[in-house]
Design a protein around this motif. Structure first.
Motif, mmCIF file in Angstrom:
data_model
loop_
_atom_site.group_PDB
_atom_site.id
_atom_site.type_symbol
_atom_site.label_atom_id
_atom_site.label_comp_id
_atom_site.label_asym_id
_atom_site.label_seq_id
_atom_site.Cartn_x
_atom_site.Cartn_y
_atom_site.Cartn_z
ATOM 1 N N GLY A 266 33.426 39.327 52.220
ATOM 2 C CA GLY A 266 34.820 39.062 51.915
ATOM 3 C C GLY A 266 35.340 39.954 50.799
ATOM 4 O O GLY A 266 34.617 40.270 49.856
ATOM 5 N N LEU A 267 36.599 40.378 50.911
ATOM 6 C CA LEU A 267 37.244 41.191 49.876
ATOM 7 C C LEU A 267 37.930 40.233 48.918
ATOM 8 O O LEU A 267 39.075 39.855 49.112
ATOM 9 C CB LEU A 267 38.232 42.168 50.516
ATOM 10 N N TRP A 268 37.219 39.827 47.897
ATOM 11 C CA TRP A 268 37.595 38.712 47.024
ATOM 12 C C TRP A 268 38.446 39.177 45.852
ATOM 13 O O TRP A 268 38.091 40.115 45.149
ATOM 14 C CB TRP A 268 36.331 38.043 46.509
ATOM 15 N N ASP A 269 39.575 38.507 45.651
ATOM 16 C CA ASP A 269 40.384 38.718 44.456
ATOM 17 C C ASP A 269 41.086 37.407 44.131
ATOM 18 O O ASP A 269 42.038 37.016 44.808
ATOM 19 C CB ASP A 269 41.412 39.833 44.661
ATOM 20 N N ALA A 270 40.609 36.719 43.095
ATOM 21 C CA ALA A 270 41.187 35.438 42.702
ATOM 22 C C ALA A 270 42.376 35.603 41.764
ATOM 23 O O ALA A 270 42.931 34.607 41.300
ATOM 24 C CB ALA A 270 40.126 34.549 42.051
ATOM 25 N N GLU A 271 42.761 36.833 41.486
ATOM 26 C CA GLU A 271 43.961 37.117 40.692
ATOM 27 C C GLU A 271 44.006 36.264 39.425
ATOM 28 O O GLU A 271 44.947 35.526 39.176
ATOM 29 C CB GLU A 271 45.211 36.879 41.544
ATOM 30 N N LEU A 272 42.983 36.422 38.610
ATOM 31 C CA LEU A 272 42.814 35.553 37.450
ATOM 32 C C LEU A 272 43.938 35.667 36.426
ATOM 33 O O LEU A 272 44.140 34.751 35.629
ATOM 34 C CB LEU A 272 41.466 35.846 36.783
#
Length: 229
Positions: A189-195
């Motif tokens: 998965g191309l993960w980005d939780a935009e913290l």
């Protein structure tokens, strides 16, 4: 399928996060969507008590969540996952909460519902918070992971580290068997939780993912847009 749109909510019996289930459920019902709830065994689910803490969510919100959890017909009378079909619904929603890591995420019927929801041109899936872990266990017919190459968000390691102790034990005494972000990334998965953002909702085709608490309302709005409501 009738003219009235419908959504299936796949809810953990190990403790769902109230906001992540009730906000989307209430938003869809208010928009005229028929909601059915499915749980692994067909037993009525219970919210994680931590998600009903008045000091965290406010007394009024906590009271509303308890009222909906205890009186909404869909939540109090669910169907078993094995009896549910994505083809019967316009959307399948996977609310989060730590409970999902023990049941929904690794349930074969839940995985099939997710696959069916994002297959073809019809249907859409919304996966929220810890429920994103199901992406790490769901494979296509050719053996590839459903999440491989897809842009997604979900409950981040940075937040998990603030909850579990050094032995990965949660405040309720249960040991977390895996960290959602780690597993989804390992599955491609191309993960980005935009913290750095207040909310995080990602759309990749027919798959909508949401980071967790605080993003539920935005996720519901995104799903309603996908349903043209």
């Amino acid at each position: 399928m009738s003219d009235t749109q419908s959504a299936l909510f796949v809810v953990s019996e190990e403790g769902y996060w109230a906001e992540e289930c009730i906000e989307p459920l209430s938003a869809l019902e208010s928009a005229g969507v028929d909601v059915t709830v499915a749980t692994p065994s067909g037993a009525a689910p219970e919210p994680d008590e931590r998600s009903l803490d008045p000091e965290s969510v406010g007394e009024e919100t906590a009271e509303r969540y308890r009222e909906v959890a205890g009186s909404n017909p869909a939540l109090t009378d669910p169907v078993p996952l094995a009896a549910a079909s994505a083809a019967d619904h316009d959307a399948v929603v996977f609310p989060g909460g730590h409970g999902t890591v023990w049941d929904v995420n690794q349930d074969r019927d839940a995985r099939q519902l997710l696959l069916d929801a994002v297959a073809g041109e019809d249907g859409v899936a919304l996966v929220v918070c810890h429920a994103a872990g199901i992406l790490a266990f769901t494979r296509e017919a050719d053996g590839s992971f459903l999440v491989e190459g897809r842009e997604v968000t979900g409950f981040p390691n940075a937040w998990e580290a603030d909850i579990v102790d050094d032995d990965d034990v949660l405040p309720d005494g249960r040991k977390l068997p895996y960290w959602v972000e780690d597993e989804v990334v390992a599955a491609g998965g191309l993960w980005d939780a935009e913290l750095d953002a207040d909310t995080s909702v990602t759309v990749d085709g027919d798959l909508i993912t949401a980071r967790g608490p605080g993003s539920s309302e935005a996720a519901a709005e995104t799903l309603l847009d996908a349903l043209d409501l």
